[in-house]
Motif scaffolding. Sequence first.
Motif, mmCIF file in Angstrom:
data_model
loop_
_atom_site.group_PDB
_atom_site.id
_atom_site.type_symbol
_atom_site.label_atom_id
_atom_site.label_comp_id
_atom_site.label_asym_id
_atom_site.label_seq_id
_atom_site.Cartn_x
_atom_site.Cartn_y
_atom_site.Cartn_z
ATOM 1 N N PHE A 182 7.372 1.041 8.703
ATOM 2 C CA PHE A 182 8.553 1.630 9.327
ATOM 3 C C PHE A 182 8.959 2.769 8.404
ATOM 4 O O PHE A 182 9.423 2.536 7.298
ATOM 5 C CB PHE A 182 9.673 0.599 9.448
ATOM 6 N N PHE A 183 8.733 4.012 8.825
ATOM 7 C CA PHE A 183 8.997 5.176 7.979
ATOM 8 C C PHE A 183 10.503 5.321 7.820
ATOM 9 O O PHE A 183 11.190 5.859 8.679
ATOM 10 C CB PHE A 183 8.407 6.430 8.621
ATOM 11 N N VAL A 190 0.871 -1.173 0.000
ATOM 12 C CA VAL A 190 0.000 0.000 0.000
ATOM 13 C C VAL A 190 0.907 1.221 0.000
ATOM 14 O O VAL A 190 1.789 1.339 0.860
ATOM 15 C CB VAL A 190 -0.922 0.023 1.232
ATOM 16 N N TRP A 191 0.712 2.118 -0.964
ATOM 17 C CA TRP A 191 1.565 3.308 -1.067
ATOM 18 C C TRP A 191 0.724 4.562 -0.963
ATOM 19 O O TRP A 191 -0.390 4.635 -1.499
ATOM 20 C CB TRP A 191 2.300 3.320 -2.407
ATOM 21 N N GLU A 192 1.267 5.539 -0.226
ATOM 22 C CA GLU A 192 0.623 6.849 -0.147
ATOM 23 C C GLU A 192 1.661 7.922 -0.431
ATOM 24 O O GLU A 192 2.755 7.922 0.149
ATOM 25 C CB GLU A 192 -0.005 7.074 1.226
ATOM 26 N N GLY A 193 1.317 8.840 -1.320
ATOM 27 C CA GLY A 193 2.203 9.955 -1.629
ATOM 28 C C GLY A 193 2.171 11.010 -0.547
ATOM 29 O O GLY A 193 1.397 10.934 0.414
ATOM 30 N N LEU A 239 2.694 -4.383 3.446
ATOM 31 C CA LEU A 239 3.656 -3.304 3.680
ATOM 32 C C LEU A 239 3.021 -1.972 3.342
ATOM 33 O O LEU A 239 2.402 -1.829 2.282
ATOM 34 C CB LEU A 239 4.900 -3.517 2.805
ATOM 35 N N LEU A 240 3.182 -0.981 4.222
ATOM 36 C CA LEU A 240 2.783 0.393 3.952
ATOM 37 C C LEU A 240 4.020 1.214 3.645
ATOM 38 O O LEU A 240 4.992 1.192 4.405
ATOM 39 C CB LEU A 240 2.047 0.994 5.161
ATOM 40 N N VAL A 241 3.993 1.940 2.530
ATOM 41 C CA VAL A 241 5.096 2.802 2.106
ATOM 42 C C VAL A 241 4.562 4.222 1.971
ATOM 43 O O VAL A 241 3.515 4.443 1.355
ATOM 44 C CB VAL A 241 5.679 2.336 0.751
ATOM 45 N N ALA A 242 5.257 5.203 2.541
ATOM 46 C CA ALA A 242 4.808 6.597 2.504
ATOM 47 C C ALA A 242 5.924 7.488 1.988
ATOM 48 O O ALA A 242 7.054 7.451 2.491
ATOM 49 C CB ALA A 242 4.367 7.059 3.893
ATOM 50 N N GLU A 243 5.624 8.281 0.983
ATOM 51 C CA GLU A 243 6.564 9.250 0.435
ATOM 52 C C GLU A 243 6.646 10.456 1.365
ATOM 53 O O GLU A 243 5.688 10.791 2.071
ATOM 54 C CB GLU A 243 6.071 9.693 -0.941
ATOM 55 N N PRO A 263 13.242 7.553 -3.939
ATOM 56 C CA PRO A 263 12.488 7.892 -2.733
ATOM 57 C C PRO A 263 11.524 6.755 -2.396
ATOM 58 O O PRO A 263 11.585 5.673 -2.992
ATOM 59 C CB PRO A 263 11.736 9.151 -3.153
ATOM 60 N N ASN A 264 10.619 7.002 -1.465
ATOM 61 C CA ASN A 264 9.666 5.971 -1.057
ATOM 62 C C ASN A 264 8.505 5.886 -2.043
ATOM 63 O O ASN A 264 7.474 6.531 -1.874
ATOM 64 C CB ASN A 264 9.142 6.257 0.356
ATOM 65 N N LEU A 265 8.703 5.078 -3.065
ATOM 66 C CA LEU A 265 7.679 4.795 -4.060
ATOM 67 C C LEU A 265 7.465 3.291 -4.112
ATOM 68 O O LEU A 265 8.340 2.514 -3.703
ATOM 69 C CB LEU A 265 8.106 5.293 -5.445
ATOM 70 N N ALA A 266 6.338 2.866 -4.638
ATOM 71 C CA ALA A 266 6.126 1.434 -4.841
ATOM 72 C C ALA A 266 7.215 0.872 -5.749
ATOM 73 O O ALA A 266 7.704 -0.255 -5.561
ATOM 74 C CB ALA A 266 4.743 1.198 -5.437
ATOM 75 N N GLU A 267 7.611 1.671 -6.750
ATOM 76 C CA GLU A 267 8.618 1.218 -7.718
ATOM 77 C C GLU A 267 9.989 0.997 -7.083
ATOM 78 O O GLU A 267 10.808 0.250 -7.631
ATOM 79 C CB GLU A 267 8.720 2.228 -8.863
#
Length: 649
Positions: free
Chosen positions: A309-310, A102-105, A332-336, A146-150
Amino acid sequence: MAYLWTPPAALVEQSNLSAFLRATGQPHYDALAARANADPAWLMEEVFRFCDVRFYRKYDRMLDLARGQPWARWCVGGTTNIVLNCLDKHRDTAVWDQTFLVWEGEDKHEQRRLSYAEFAAEVGRLASGLRQLGIGKGDVVAIYMPNLAETFVAFFAILKIGAIVMPLFSGFGPAPILSRLNHGEAKAVITANGTWRRGVGAPLKSVLDEALASAPSVRHVIVFDRGGLNIDTPMQAGRDHWWREIAQEGADLSTAEMNAEDPAILLYTSGTTGEPKGCVWTHISFIGSMVTRDMIICGDFKPSDLFFFFSDMGWMVGAMCACIPSFAGGRLLVAEGTPDFPDTGRFWRLIAEHQVTYLGVSPTIVRGMMRYGLEVENYDLSSLRMTASGGEAWTETPWRWFFEHVCKSKLPVINISGGTEVGGCIFTGTPNHPMNPCAFSRPALGVGADIVDLSGNPVADGEVGELVLRHASIGLTKSLWKSDQRYLDSYWNTIPGIWVHGDFAMRGRDGLYYILGRSDDTIKISGKRTGPAELEGVLTATGKVAEAAVFSIPHPVKGSAIVCACVPMAGAATSAALSEELAQALVRGMGASYRPEKVLLVEDLPRTRNMKIMRRVLRAVFEDKDPGDLSALANPEAIEHVRRSLKAS
């Protein structure tokens, strides 16, 4: 013995650690640990069986020590791949169609969800594109993203073709990028045109281009278009490729079968002087240590968990975020961006809205969020089941704040400490053991951890000593990249035959374990060795400073004197009165001999990309000496802040 938190019986009964104890027939953790230290190969056989670690070809021998402990070889004759264990094994199972990432910008309206199947398809497409460019087994490919899904797609795509991942901190400038690319002889770099940082489009590709002007080994640059940034991105013909143009639609590439001890990840950690140290993790080492032994068995990560984990891919936690939830079949949560923008409650909102169950933090993140008061109380964090912390030693004030306001005095803090060179934990927390502030439950399983004097003899409970490992474990770096002698000199030659980690530690009279800071940061006052964390805890306990760093300088009469660099709390006035108040706090808390020579009030402290404060840099700036290797500094501007404070004082 009094403890601040004692595990409920139901939590202990349901923990992965209890299940592992039952599976191995061990009555309790200490018995398990004793057997593991006596026979590390036995432990790993049990870990692999319990966690279902996959191989293409089963190894002939678990552990080979023919060349001695520094050169231990694991899973000799076996073949595997991190991608086999984290993605491929879920194919044709119920996990395959479940959400993985799960990704959030930075703008919360930008969100994406990828199932395991969708994510693996993206990995396959990029992997095929890399293969078409001529990248393959043994080639080093850097990730500067940076923190991207890619970012996570790139991580697994590189491993899928048998290449070696070199993570780079997305905040690096050209100099540290250049030193790592050249030292690792990277053949390619995967990057993005830019990212959002505090509402501003921040370029990445143009920063990378400056480094590439002097990095002759790099033949290909793959650029992901972040979109919406309005950033000019010059592309060099023949070298630079847009991600969307090389990703092979419909590609179904098989995962490369690798020797278990083939290098998989080349992650650099800063050295005190000279070039940074290239730590080498293999396809089996990180899976066998941090992922399974430490975080699934001892840390209690479960397939139902959503991990957050930011952090940044350039730190060890980046690989943890990629591999722990995927190996377990979790999410997994990923945040930009940053934890406190576009509003100071963003970190807590992410946990609440996405229903995070397993939260990782560093003490630095907690101290940063403390500056905003009890804003955390405005968010429903009831989804949390478990928390973990790592990256640096705690001090008591932020630990208690986190335990009371985030854990609600009910959830455990799985405190872990090891390091890039260890590839896993030396000390760990568990849900089966009681807790006290800043403590670790036990030494990690099978690593041979001990606390000794300078002759290698164990010290008594309550005494401070050097943290060491008495034998190799599966996660240890396989030498240092292109530097066998530096590897031996850095870790194995200080006390012959023993790995000296460079931290001071203590087993408390409560039976728990404490890390007291780097041994080269130790302060000796009136003949007594004191870790800086103890003094920094007194300063932060005043409530007047958000962060503090304490270091010693030579003194013509006392031998050494204390200097404190403190970041005042938001809104606090910086004044001579505050400096004196902090000096008095140390005198009251530690005694008159600990009165500091100077208390500097600064805007920021120099820290590495994994947020460790670099006290040696502070000491060098104060003494107007060469600070040594600065390539790992995440915020080099902090040095100038300190210099300005010195001039003004």
